[in-house]
Design a protein around this motif. Structure first.
Motif, PDB file in Angstrom:
ATOM      1  N   SER A 228     -60.927  93.141 -12.546  1.00 48.05           N
ATOM      2  CA  SER A 228     -61.192  94.277 -11.671  1.00 48.05           C
ATOM      3  C   SER A 228     -62.189  95.179 -12.395  1.00 48.05           C
ATOM      4  O   SER A 228     -61.929  95.645 -13.504  1.00 48.05           O
ATOM      5  CB  SER A 228     -59.902  95.041 -11.375  1.00 48.05           C
ATOM      6  OG  SER A 228     -60.178  96.285 -10.765  1.00 48.05           O
ATOM      7  N   ARG A 245     -66.142  98.970  -6.538  1.00 47.46           N
ATOM      8  CA  ARG A 245     -64.980  98.260  -7.083  1.00 47.46           C
ATOM      9  C   ARG A 245     -65.121  96.789  -6.764  1.00 47.46           C
ATOM     10  O   ARG A 245     -65.288  96.409  -5.605  1.00 47.46           O
ATOM     11  CB  ARG A 245     -63.678  98.805  -6.498  1.00 47.46           C
ATOM     12  CG  ARG A 245     -63.346 100.209  -6.973  1.00 47.46           C
ATOM     13  CD  ARG A 245     -62.100 100.750  -6.324  1.00 47.46           C
ATOM     14  NE  ARG A 245     -61.806 102.091  -6.802  1.00 47.46           N
ATOM     15  CZ  ARG A 245     -61.157 103.008  -6.099  1.00 47.46           C
ATOM     16  NH1 ARG A 245     -60.732 102.713  -4.878  1.00 47.46           N
ATOM     17  NH2 ARG A 245     -60.923 104.203  -6.607  1.00 47.46           N
ATOM     18  N   PHE A 247     -63.866  92.587  -7.579  1.00 42.32           N
ATOM     19  CA  PHE A 247     -62.915  91.616  -8.104  1.00 42.32           C
ATOM     20  C   PHE A 247     -63.705  90.361  -8.442  1.00 42.32           C
ATOM     21  O   PHE A 247     -64.344  89.762  -7.573  1.00 42.32           O
ATOM     22  CB  PHE A 247     -61.811  91.322  -7.083  1.00 42.32           C
ATOM     23  CG  PHE A 247     -60.939  92.516  -6.795  1.00 42.32           C
ATOM     24  CD1 PHE A 247     -59.864  92.822  -7.617  1.00 42.32           C
ATOM     25  CD2 PHE A 247     -61.202  93.342  -5.705  1.00 42.32           C
ATOM     26  CE1 PHE A 247     -59.069  93.932  -7.361  1.00 42.32           C
ATOM     27  CE2 PHE A 247     -60.411  94.446  -5.444  1.00 42.32           C
ATOM     28  CZ  PHE A 247     -59.348  94.743  -6.277  1.00 42.32           C
TER      29      PHE A 247
END
Length: 260
Positions: A228, A245, A247
């Protein structure tokens, strides 16, 4: 012929740089003045800035002082020197800075072999900033922001799921087609289309397990280990202009950072 005042010309810079602390070295004052011109758009990304001689005359300092200021700006990736051509405002369209903030590297080969990421934009919409997003972007809660969710694939393998939040006022009119269709780095598109240049970023990285939604988007099993990565990107004068953000899959890639 008029006589020159006994005070060295460099002393006049203090008056021109009123916002600069008096104790700052002279080259730092010149750096701040050049930054002001970059911030106001006097010289656009990719354009040449005046020569060291012209800047020295403009600020009434020595060329050596200007050179030292430009050395720091070049080290900060804000300008680029080109042998025999001059100094240019850095741009994210430049090959060597296209992936300045993307540190995910393939385990085999290099990024050039892998080619550019394929972008699939899942949504692009205007929303009200949550307290957390507002805090990261120095906005007020419920201010307008543009929220983007997309999947980045390499060699047709989904590798990154990203959520982006951008200040609504600075990115009026941003569409999913722009995000998906721009042939080049997203930050270059921000420069060209919106006049926003990201000059630095801060990241926080942690290991997480993929939830069902992220797992489905990446084509992995729920619970798969992911990285992350939360990034806040800033334009000139440390103004936050993006919260991102992501992943990241790490079964075929790794996160690489060079420390100096």
């Amino acid at each position: 012929m008029a006589t020159m005042p006994p005070t060295p010309p460099e002393a006049s810079v203090a008056d021109a740089a009123q916002a600069t602390p008096a104790f700052s070295p002279l080259y730092q004052q010149i750096k701040s003045l050049i930054l002001q011109s970059l911030e106001t758009g006097e010289w656009k990304p990719g354009e040449a800035i005046p020569s060291e001689m012209d800047l020295a005359a403009r600020y009434r300092v020595s060329q050596g002082t200007v050179r030292k200021a430009i050395d720091e700006l070049a080290a900060d990736n804000l300008v680029v020197r080109r042998q025999g051509k001059g100094t240019f405002v850095a741009t994210h369209s430049e090959q060597h800075v296209q992936y300045r903030f993307l540190k995910l590297m393939p385990d085999s080969g290099d990024r050039d072999d892998e080619g550019p990421a394929q972008r699939t934009v899942l949504e692009c919409k205007r929303v009200r900033a949550s307290a957390e997003v507002a805090r990261a972007l120095a906005l007020r809660t419920a201010d307008s922001v543009v929220q983007v969710r997309r999947v980045l694939s390499f060699s047709e393998v989904p590798t990154i799921v990203e959520d982006l939040w951008l200040p609504g006022n600075a990115f009026k009119g941003l569409t999913a087609d722009q995000v998906a269709g721009y042939h080049g780095p997203t930050y270059a598109m921000f420069e060209v289309e919106f006049g926003v240049r990201m000059v630095r970023a801060e990241e926080r990285i942690r290991a997480v397990a993929a939830d069902s939604t992220i797992a489905a988007l990446l084509g992995v099993a729920p619970g798969t280990p992911l990285l992350s990565v939360e990034r806040v990107a800033y334009t000139y004068n440390d103004v936050p202009m993006e919260l991102r953000r992501g992943f990241y899959r790490t079964d075929t890639h790794h996160y690489r950072n060079e420390l100096n």
